[in-house]
Motif scaffolding. Structure first.
Motif, PDB file in Angstrom:
ATOM      1  N   SER A 174       0.813  -1.218   0.000  1.00  0.00           N
ATOM      2  CA  SER A 174       0.000   0.000   0.000  1.00  0.00           C
ATOM      3  C   SER A 174       0.848   1.270   0.000  1.00  0.00           C
ATOM      4  N   SER A 175       2.166   1.132   0.120  1.00  0.00           N
ATOM      5  CA  SER A 175       3.046   2.297   0.108  1.00  0.00           C
ATOM      6  C   SER A 175       2.949   3.013  -1.234  1.00  0.00           C
ATOM      7  N   ALA A 176       2.856   4.333  -1.199  1.00  0.00           N
ATOM      8  CA  ALA A 176       2.783   5.112  -2.434  1.00  0.00           C
ATOM      9  C   ALA A 176       4.027   4.888  -3.291  1.00  0.00           C
ATOM     10  N   ARG A 177       5.189   4.767  -2.664  1.00  0.00           N
ATOM     11  CA  ARG A 177       6.423   4.539  -3.413  1.00  0.00           C
ATOM     12  C   ARG A 177       6.413   3.166  -4.083  1.00  0.00           C
ATOM     13  N   VAL A 178       5.947   2.166  -3.366  1.00  0.00           N
ATOM     14  CA  VAL A 178       5.893   0.812  -3.929  1.00  0.00           C
ATOM     15  C   VAL A 178       4.913   0.766  -5.103  1.00  0.00           C
ATOM     16  N   MET A 179       3.749   1.339  -4.926  1.00  0.00           N
ATOM     17  CA  MET A 179       2.747   1.303  -5.994  1.00  0.00           C
ATOM     18  C   MET A 179       3.237   2.033  -7.236  1.00  0.00           C
ATOM     19  N   ALA A 180       3.988   3.115  -7.044  1.00  0.00           N
ATOM     20  CA  ALA A 180       4.450   3.907  -8.189  1.00  0.00           C
ATOM     21  C   ALA A 180       5.617   3.262  -8.923  1.00  0.00           C
ATOM     22  N   HIS A 181       6.498   2.555  -8.193  1.00  0.00           N
ATOM     23  CA  HIS A 181       7.765   2.164  -8.807  1.00  0.00           C
ATOM     24  C   HIS A 181       7.993   0.665  -8.932  1.00  0.00           C
ATOM     25  N   LEU A 182       7.380  -0.149  -8.089  1.00  0.00           N
ATOM     26  CA  LEU A 182       7.645  -1.584  -8.191  1.00  0.00           C
ATOM     27  C   LEU A 182       7.313  -2.137  -9.573  1.00  0.00           C
ATOM     28  N   PRO A 183       6.180  -1.771 -10.200  1.00  0.00           N
ATOM     29  CA  PRO A 183       5.924  -2.300 -11.558  1.00  0.00           C
ATOM     30  C   PRO A 183       7.016  -1.922 -12.554  1.00  0.00           C
ATOM     31  N   ARG A 184       7.604  -0.741 -12.407  1.00  0.00           N
ATOM     32  CA  ARG A 184       8.657  -0.313 -13.328  1.00  0.00           C
ATOM     33  C   ARG A 184       9.895  -1.193 -13.187  1.00  0.00           C
ATOM     34  N   PHE A 185      10.254  -1.535 -11.960  1.00  0.00           N
ATOM     35  CA  PHE A 185      11.426  -2.373 -11.742  1.00  0.00           C
ATOM     36  C   PHE A 185      11.157  -3.812 -12.169  1.00  0.00           C
ATOM     37  N   ARG A 186       9.934  -4.274 -11.994  1.00  0.00           N
ATOM     38  CA  ARG A 186       9.602  -5.627 -12.442  1.00  0.00           C
ATOM     39  C   ARG A 186       9.759  -5.772 -13.954  1.00  0.00           C
ATOM     40  N   ASP A 187       9.478  -4.707 -14.666  1.00  0.00           N
ATOM     41  CA  ASP A 187       9.475  -4.770 -16.135  1.00  0.00           C
ATOM     42  C   ASP A 187      10.820  -4.438 -16.759  1.00  0.00           C
ATOM     43  N   ALA A 188      11.788  -3.974 -15.951  1.00  0.00           N
ATOM     44  CA  ALA A 188      13.059  -3.487 -16.507  1.00  0.00           C
ATOM     45  C   ALA A 188      14.178  -4.492 -16.269  1.00  0.00           C
ATOM     46  N   ASP A 189      15.045  -4.647 -17.256  1.00  0.00           N
ATOM     47  CA  ASP A 189      16.239  -5.464 -17.094  1.00  0.00           C
ATOM     48  C   ASP A 189      17.369  -4.662 -16.459  1.00  0.00           C
ATOM     49  N   ASP A 190      17.496  -3.399 -16.858  1.00  0.00           N
ATOM     50  CA  ASP A 190      18.530  -2.515 -16.338  1.00  0.00           C
ATOM     51  C   ASP A 190      17.862  -1.506 -15.402  1.00  0.00           C
ATOM     52  N   TRP A 191      18.268  -1.512 -14.144  1.00  0.00           N
ATOM     53  CA  TRP A 191      17.599  -0.662 -13.156  1.00  0.00           C
ATOM     54  C   TRP A 191      18.171   0.742 -13.059  1.00  0.00           C
ATOM     55  N   TRP A 192      19.417   0.938 -13.426  1.00  0.00           N
ATOM     56  CA  TRP A 192      20.024   2.256 -13.246  1.00  0.00           C
ATOM     57  C   TRP A 192      19.256   3.376 -13.941  1.00  0.00           C
ATOM     58  N   PRO A 193      18.773   3.194 -15.183  1.00  0.00           N
ATOM     59  CA  PRO A 193      18.042   4.301 -15.816  1.00  0.00           C
ATOM     60  C   PRO A 193      16.791   4.729 -15.049  1.00  0.00           C
ATOM     61  N   LEU A 194      16.231   3.848 -14.236  1.00  0.00           N
ATOM     62  CA  LEU A 194      15.019   4.196 -13.487  1.00  0.00           C
ATOM     63  C   LEU A 194      15.293   5.198 -12.373  1.00  0.00           C
ATOM     64  N   LEU A 195      16.560   5.385 -12.044  1.00  0.00           N
ATOM     65  CA  LEU A 195      16.926   6.368 -11.017  1.00  0.00           C
ATOM     66  C   LEU A 195      17.121   7.763 -11.593  1.00  0.00           C
ATOM     67  N   ALA A 196      17.114   7.883 -12.897  1.00  0.00           N
ATOM     68  CA  ALA A 196      17.356   9.167 -13.558  1.00  0.00           C
ATOM     69  C   ALA A 196      16.073   9.994 -13.554  1.00  0.00           C
ATOM     70  N   GLN A 197      15.802  10.616 -12.423  1.00  0.00           N
ATOM     71  CA  GLN A 197      14.607  11.433 -12.286  1.00  0.00           C
ATOM     72  C   GLN A 197      14.886  12.588 -11.341  1.00  0.00           C
ATOM     73  N   GLU A 198      14.102  13.631 -11.461  1.00  0.00           N
ATOM     74  CA  GLU A 198      14.299  14.809 -10.629  1.00  0.00           C
ATOM     75  C   GLU A 198      13.912  14.493  -9.176  1.00  0.00           C
ATOM     76  N   PRO A 199      14.735  14.936  -8.206  1.00  0.00           N
ATOM     77  CA  PRO A 199      14.357  14.752  -6.797  1.00  0.00           C
ATOM     78  C   PRO A 199      13.038  15.458  -6.497  1.00  0.00           C
ATOM     79  N   SER A 200      12.276  14.881  -5.576  1.00  0.00           N
ATOM     80  CA  SER A 200      10.943  15.397  -5.296  1.00  0.00           C
ATOM     81  C   SER A 200      10.604  15.227  -3.826  1.00  0.00           C
ATOM     82  N   GLU A 201       9.673  16.030  -3.342  1.00  0.00           N
ATOM     83  CA  GLU A 201       9.133  15.888  -1.993  1.00  0.00           C
ATOM     84  C   GLU A 201       7.891  15.006  -1.957  1.00  0.00           C
TER      85      GLU A 201
END
Length: 216
Positions: A144-171
């Motif tokens: 139920s974590s907002a972070r898990v819901m937003a990002h876990l599907p992206r990591f499940r679908d990606a072979d290379d994880w480093w590009p998923l960190l390329a995002q602007e920092p946010s509050e």
């Protein structure tokens, strides 16, 4: 640390994002602890421990996240940074009197499996991580974590994880890369990311310094 992504299988992969105050000093990967020979990690220079430790010879890694629950008494409190070091060194779960530690989650990973140990200040629980890709946050294995819901599907679908960190920092509560400026002017943000891959043939590890993303 505030986020850990784990993928079981070969290679067994861990990617940890460390969120901390930007004025807290640290240094990169190395064998910084003579009392734990062969254990590698980034070192927190204030308390001396680490948030993610790797034992290449044992094909083992341990990652530490802050948890929720009852804090340790100030008169007895010690840093949690030794927990990952000892787990990576010995392969043993947290044991003994844990009441001197604030709540934590400790992930212990090797080729036999991945276990999550969670201490809420009163009770220690252990959970086997499921096969596939999981995300551990400060509330644990929390779908139920907002972070898990937003990002876990992206990591499940990606072979290379480093590009998923390329995002602007946010509050925002779902942000994977964090930057929060406090009223006193201090900045809390994502300082680094560490990826570990473990196979029967060996271990690879890499740390990326993310502090440049926090400059404004």
């Amino acid at each position: 640390m505030c986020t850990l992504i784990v993928r079981t299988g070969s290679p067994l992969t861990l990617l940890g994002v460390r969120d901390e105050f930007t004025d807290r000093p640290w240094e990169g990967l190395g064998e910084h602890w003579p009392e734990h020979p062969g254990v590698i990690g980034g070192r927190d220079l204030k308390a001396g421990g680490t948030w993610l430790a790797v034992n290449p010879a044992a094909r083992r890694a341990a990652a530490l996240l802050n948890g929720h629950g009852t804090p340790a008494p100030d008169t007895r409190k010690v840093s949690r940074g030794d927990l990952a070091l000892r787990a990576a060194s010995t392969g043993e779960p947290p044991a003994g009197d844990l009441t001197c530690y604030d709540p934590f989650h400790l992930v212990l990973a090797d080729l036999t499996g991945v276990r999550l140990f969670s201490w809420d200040g009163e009770r220690l629980t252990a959970t086997d991580l499921p096969d596939g890709t999981s995300m551990v946050v400060n509330s644990g294995l929390d779908p139920s974590s907002a972070r898990v819901m937003a990002h876990l599907p992206r990591f499940r679908d990606a072979d290379d994880w480093w590009p998923l960190l390329a995002q602007e920092p946010s509050e925002r509560p779902e942000a994977l890369i964090v930057r929060r400026e406090l009223p006193d002017g201090r900045v809390f943000g994502s300082l680094s990311a560490t990826e570990v891959e473990i196979t029967p043939g060996g271990v690879t590890y890499e740390l990326a310094d993310l502090t440049a993303n926090l400059d404004r």
